[in-house]
Enzyme design. Structure first.
Site, PDB file in Angstrom:
ATOM      1  N   ARG A  82       1.266  -1.204  -0.129  1.00 41.89           N
ATOM      2  CA  ARG A  82       0.294   0.210  -0.012  1.00 41.89           C
ATOM      3  C   ARG A  82       0.481   1.071  -0.159  1.00 41.89           C
ATOM      4  O   ARG A  82       2.036   1.255  -0.102  1.00 41.89           O
ATOM      5  CB  ARG A  82      -0.701   0.073   1.161  1.00 41.89           C
ATOM      6  CG  ARG A  82      -0.291   0.014   2.902  1.00 41.89           C
ATOM      7  CD  ARG A  82      -1.516   0.205   4.038  1.00 41.89           C
ATOM      8  NE  ARG A  82      -0.105   0.497   4.866  1.00 41.89           N
ATOM      9  CZ  ARG A  82       0.597   1.507   4.959  1.00 41.89           C
ATOM     10  NH1 ARG A  82       0.450   2.520   4.952  1.00 41.89           N
ATOM     11  NH2 ARG A  82       0.690   1.273   6.771  1.00 41.89           N
ATOM     12  N   TYR A  88      -0.524   1.479  12.836  1.00 37.82           N
ATOM     13  CA  TYR A  88      -0.958   0.319  14.100  1.00 37.82           C
ATOM     14  C   TYR A  88      -2.086   0.019  13.242  1.00 37.82           C
ATOM     15  O   TYR A  88      -2.964   0.782  13.657  1.00 37.82           O
ATOM     16  CB  TYR A  88      -0.516   0.860  14.829  1.00 37.82           C
ATOM     17  CG  TYR A  88      -1.097   0.066  16.614  1.00 37.82           C
ATOM     18  CD1 TYR A  88       0.255  -1.449  16.656  1.00 37.82           C
ATOM     19  CD2 TYR A  88      -1.617   0.546  17.394  1.00 37.82           C
ATOM     20  CE1 TYR A  88       0.030  -2.142  17.971  1.00 37.82           C
ATOM     21  CE2 TYR A  88      -1.386  -0.530  18.594  1.00 37.82           C
ATOM     22  CZ  TYR A  88      -0.720  -1.926  19.298  1.00 37.82           C
ATOM     23  OH  TYR A  88      -1.195  -2.806  19.922  1.00 37.82           O
ATOM     24  N   HIS A  89      -2.150  -1.360  13.737  1.00 38.52           N
ATOM     25  CA  HIS A  89      -3.074  -2.158  14.169  1.00 38.52           C
ATOM     26  C   HIS A  89      -3.575  -2.709  14.972  1.00 38.52           C
ATOM     27  O   HIS A  89      -2.767  -3.814  15.719  1.00 38.52           O
ATOM     28  CB  HIS A  89      -3.716  -2.800  12.690  1.00 38.52           C
ATOM     29  CG  HIS A  89      -4.158  -2.540  10.752  1.00 38.52           C
ATOM     30  ND1 HIS A  89      -4.034  -1.156  11.267  1.00 38.52           N
ATOM     31  CD2 HIS A  89      -3.434  -2.842  10.235  1.00 38.52           C
ATOM     32  CE1 HIS A  89      -4.033  -0.696  10.169  1.00 38.52           C
ATOM     33  NE2 HIS A  89      -3.246  -1.603   9.603  1.00 38.52           N
ATOM     34  N   GLY A 151      -4.665   4.009   3.102  1.00 36.39           N
ATOM     35  CA  GLY A 151      -3.413   3.501   2.322  1.00 36.39           C
ATOM     36  C   GLY A 151      -4.346   2.692   1.643  1.00 36.39           C
ATOM     37  O   GLY A 151      -4.186   1.733   1.824  1.00 36.39           O
ATOM     38  N   GLY A 162      -7.337   0.250   1.991  1.00 39.46           N
ATOM     39  CA  GLY A 162      -8.109   0.807   2.767  1.00 39.46           C
ATOM     40  C   GLY A 162      -8.278   2.063   3.878  1.00 39.46           C
ATOM     41  O   GLY A 162      -7.118   2.573   3.857  1.00 39.46           O
ATOM     42  N   CYS A 180       2.029   7.038  11.040  1.00 39.86           N
ATOM     43  CA  CYS A 180       1.499   8.336   9.526  1.00 39.86           C
ATOM     44  C   CYS A 180       2.536   9.016   9.219  1.00 39.86           C
ATOM     45  O   CYS A 180       2.103   9.390   7.903  1.00 39.86           O
ATOM     46  CB  CYS A 180       0.384   8.358   8.890  1.00 39.86           C
ATOM     47  SG  CYS A 180      -1.348   7.310   9.408  1.00 39.86           S
TER      48      CYS A 180
END
Length: 230
Positions: A82, A88-89, A151, A162, A180
């Site tokens: 991407r 971070y997720h 992204g 997404g 970011c």
């Protein structure tokens, strides 16, 4: 459940998934994208899910935005195709992966990014919150704090990756990065404004707003049973 506006032009299949490891979801996206490159008549897809803790870097992202040694890290770190820098997720963050054929909409990546932002802005408006855009940056801010990162990757006008909306995550994971790659912009979550908010309730509003913004009929499907995609 069907989310739609009238008239609609296209159908989009919605998969409301639970907590899915990043690599499995990434493999699923690639599989869906490749199928649609081979057969552009297939329906569009929107996947909504959460991930276990993971850091991802976009193609060409600067690893200096990590505040830890990537080679000696105890954290799960993935570099993917991407656009954008590190993010971070984690559970409590609602991630959306649209697999759309932009030839049905507009072959314009800037337009597509603005549409994804608009989906999030409309969701915030449901809660009487004013989502904001900041010129020169992609994403959605709320009172100066970034609550949604975006992204994407597009191949032959088929999208993947997404958006990620911070609903009610543990925010400490963001302290280990420059989110970011923007050092002077703080991150935030909707729970700061709406105590008790959950990803489950926000999923409904994401689907509804997505249908409105893209002018599609969103048809909810049974969750997929996952396996590892190669």
């Amino acid at each position: 459940m069907i989310y739609s506006i009238s008239p609609h032009l296209n159908r989009c299949l919605l998969y409301n998934q639970g907590l899915i490891p990043y690599l499995e979801a990434h493999g699923w996206q690639r599989s869906l994208l490749n199928q649609r490159i081979q057969d552009p008549t297939l329906d569009d897809v929107l996947i909504l899910l959460e991930h276990p803790p993971v850091y991802t870097l976009g193609q060409g992202a600067n690893s200096d935005f990590l505040k830890f040694d990537i080679d000696k890290s105890q954290y799960d770190v993935r570099r993917v195709e991407r656009g954008g820098e590190v993010t971070y997720h984690c559970p409590g963050q609602l991630v959306g992966y649209p697999i759309l054929n932009l030839q049905r909409y507009r072959k314009d990546l800037h337009w597509y990014l603005r549409q994804l932002e608009e989906v999030i802005i409309r969701v915030l408006a449901v809660y009487r919150l004013q989502g904001e855009r900041i010129p020169a940056f992609t994403g959605v801010w709320l009172q100066g704090r970034k609550v949604a990162a975006i992204g994407i990757k597009v191949s032959r006008w088929i999208t993947m990756h997404g958006f990620a909306l911070n609903v009610c995550p543990d925010m400490t994971g963001f302290e280990r990065i420059v989110p970011c790659g923007i050092p002077d912009k703080a991150v935030g979550s909707l729970a700061e404004w709406i105590p008790g908010i959950t990803c489950q309730e926000v999923r409904f509003y994401i689907a509804q707003s997505f249908a409105e913004v893209f002018g599609v009929e969103v048809v909810e499907m049974q969750p997929e049973r996952f396996f590892r995609f190669e």
